[in-house]
Motif scaffolding. Structure first.
Motif, PDB file in Angstrom:
ATOM      1  N   GLN A 197       0.844  -1.218   0.000  1.00 30.93           N
ATOM      2  CA  GLN A 197       0.000   0.000   0.000  1.00 30.93           C
ATOM      3  C   GLN A 197       0.869   1.255   0.000  1.00 30.93           C
ATOM      4  O   GLN A 197       0.544   2.250  -0.655  1.00 30.93           O
ATOM      5  N   ALA A 198       1.974   1.219   0.767  1.00 29.99           N
ATOM      6  CA  ALA A 198       2.853   2.393   0.843  1.00 29.99           C
ATOM      7  C   ALA A 198       3.471   2.682  -0.527  1.00 29.99           C
ATOM      8  O   ALA A 198       3.542   3.836  -0.953  1.00 29.99           O
ATOM      9  N   VAL A 199       3.883   1.616  -1.215  1.00 27.72           N
ATOM     10  CA  VAL A 199       4.459   1.811  -2.549  1.00 27.72           C
ATOM     11  C   VAL A 199       3.382   2.325  -3.512  1.00 27.72           C
ATOM     12  O   VAL A 199       3.625   3.244  -4.303  1.00 27.72           O
ATOM     13  N   SER A 369       4.398  10.313   3.665  1.00 28.11           N
ATOM     14  CA  SER A 369       5.848  10.202   3.469  1.00 28.11           C
ATOM     15  C   SER A 369       6.317   8.765   3.657  1.00 28.11           C
ATOM     16  O   SER A 369       5.978   8.115   4.637  1.00 28.11           O
ATOM     17  N   LEU A 370       7.063   8.304   2.691  1.00 34.71           N
ATOM     18  CA  LEU A 370       7.635   6.951   2.750  1.00 34.71           C
ATOM     19  C   LEU A 370       9.150   7.074   2.793  1.00 34.71           C
ATOM     20  O   LEU A 370       9.758   7.710   1.929  1.00 34.71           O
ATOM     21  N   VAL A 371       9.731   6.496   3.823  1.00 33.38           N
ATOM     22  CA  VAL A 371      11.188   6.496   3.946  1.00 33.38           C
ATOM     23  C   VAL A 371      11.640   5.051   3.834  1.00 33.38           C
ATOM     24  O   VAL A 371      11.072   4.171   4.496  1.00 33.38           O
ATOM     25  N   VAL A 389       7.161  10.096  10.449  1.00 33.43           N
ATOM     26  CA  VAL A 389       6.892   9.984   9.011  1.00 33.43           C
ATOM     27  C   VAL A 389       5.764   8.968   8.841  1.00 33.43           C
ATOM     28  O   VAL A 389       5.436   8.236   9.781  1.00 33.43           O
ATOM     29  N   SER A 390       5.160   8.941   7.644  1.00 33.93           N
ATOM     30  CA  SER A 390       3.986   8.065   7.486  1.00 33.93           C
ATOM     31  C   SER A 390       4.366   6.600   7.510  1.00 33.93           C
ATOM     32  O   SER A 390       3.697   5.779   8.122  1.00 33.93           O
TER      33      SER A 390
END
Ligand code: AMP
Length: 415
Positions: A197-199, A369-371, A389-390
């Motif tokens: 989901q993050a990607v 935000s994805l780190v 961060v998210s």
């Protein structure tokens, strides 16, 4: 597609691929249990729903041979503690049929390291790629890999893949095994679902403006990602060591800074592409330079394209930090991979810290935000901002390949 949230695990045996490739000290004690904790929601969910667990993982690179140094028996107790229920260890992952058969609801088996068998990775181990017989050996190994996957599959009623760290590998336990389960009996675990989901949030459901921050040592390791992002982002910050390849390509003087001389044309090409696509490219125009690659070095701020001989760019300078903030703060989607400087040395953390803080501020203001990918995770952890961060990805190579736009075999196999 089957889904872990609505699947009825009652009375079912679930074989779950996790990533328990945790770091151990010289006494075989776990030094960081993040990966064990990462798999807990999936494992607990199955147990609470009345299922039983057969947990499988790799550890390290034993190259297809039994090696006590990489035995998962060393982490059995940690898994037991984390799950809060007894965990029985099976010392040979390909000979667990009896234990699996006897498994009752609520019970847990942990199989020995899958990579003690070359079949797991499916590549011949004792023959060099250049040898004439390699092709034949590789084909034979592919057939053996299927048998191995079939054996693993035979232990269980349902297959769950929750190992994002190895999702970019087509291994027996991450992908091939899925062929032996029907579509209703194979699924992603909760960790994998979150990662996917993050990607998707940064590649598909993009809220604009989208700012990507790519740092780290070299441009060569990030070309695929930068090119894929070029079609998606509004702003692209390129920082860290790769800055100096861009500076030199434009005729700049970079002193002793790291540089990939064979990538100068590529750097110019990427700059041209950004212009054509209307992407705002933000390079670190000034830097903190040092007279040695050391935390004790003398430092001075100078333009990234005018570094004195004998000095090297080690971190982003104050003007660059302001320019980074300008495109990070208003962003609604942010991806960060790779530090802005040699953040391992305290003296050169400022650029990476400023990025981490700006990403946290933007997230607070509503950005996603994805780190992820290697050192940027270490960065947000170092600055205590992982919770600001998210999403912090657990996958290194898998995340980078997903962002490059590649299909991950571990995900495709169950979808
Ligand atoms: P990567 O694995 O490609 O994300 O690179 C991470 C590494 O890049 C870290 O170990 C940093 O120390 C290094 N790095 C970042 N900026 C620089 C720089 N200006 N010079 C040398 N190394 C750098």
């Amino acid at each position: 597609m089957a889904n872990i949230n609505n699947y009825d695990f009652k009375g079912k045996k679930a074989i779950v691929r996790v990533d328990f490739n945790v770091p151990l000290d010289e006494n075989g004690k776990v030094t960081d249990d993040t990966r064990i904790r990462g798999a807990l929601p999936t494992l607990k969910k199955i147990l609470e729903a009345g299922g039983s667990l057969i947990i499988m993982s790799h550890m390290g690179k034993p190259k297809g041979k039994v090696n006590p140094k990489y035995s998962l028996s060393q982490i059995r107790e940690d898994v037991e503690k984390a799950l809060g229920t007894p965990v029985k260890f099976v010392p040979d992952c390909a000979k667990a049929a009896d234990e699996a058969k006897a498994l009752k609801p609520g019970e847990v088996l942990l199989l020995e390291n899958l990579r003690f068998y070359p079949e797991e990775e499916g590549k011949p181990v004792d023959i060099d790629k250049a040898d004439p017989g390699y092709k034949e050996a590789a084909e034979k190994m592919k057939a053996l890999q299927k048998d191995f996957a079939k054996t693993l599959a035979s232990y269980a009623d349902v297959y769950v893949n929750d190992a994002f760290g190895t999702a970019h590998r087509k291994h027996a336990s991450t992908a091939v095994i899925a062929d032996y389960f029907s579509a209703e009996d194979k699924m992603l675990g909760l960790l994998m679902e979150k990662e996917v989901q993050a990607v998707d949030a940064i590649l598909k459901d993009i809220k604009r403006p989208f700012t990507a921050i790519m740092g780290g040592a070299k441009v060569s390791t990030k070309i695929g990602i930068i090119e894929n992002l070029m079609d998606k982002v509004d702003n692209l910050i390129l920082c860290g060591g790769m800055t100096f390849t861009f500076m030199k390509a434009q005729g700049g003087k970079i002193g002793n800074s790291i540089c990939e001389d064979d990538k100068l044309d590529l750097a110019l090409d990427l700059m041209k592409k950004a212009q054509e696509k209307g992407v705002k490219l933000v390079l670190a125009t000034d830097c903190v330079a040092a007279d040695a690659f050391s935390n004790d070095a003398d430092t001075k701020v100078c333009p990234s394209n005018d570094i004195p001989d004998g000095w090297e760019g080690m971190d982003a300078g104050p003007d660059s930090i302001l320019a980074f903030r300008e495109v990070i703060l208003p962003a609604k989607t942010i991806l960060w991979n790779g530090p802005a400087g040699v953040f391992e040395f305290e003296k050169f953390t400022r650029g990476s810290k400023a990025i981490a803080e700006a990403v946290a501020e933007a997230t607070q203001a509503g950005a996603f935000s994805l780190v992820g990918g290697g050192d940027s995770v270490a960065c947000v952890n170092k600055f205590g901002l992982a919770d600001s961060v998210s999403y912090v990805s657990t996958g290194g190579g898998a995340l980078l390949e997903a962002i490059e736009g590649k299909t991950l075999p571990g995900v495709a196999a169950v979808k």
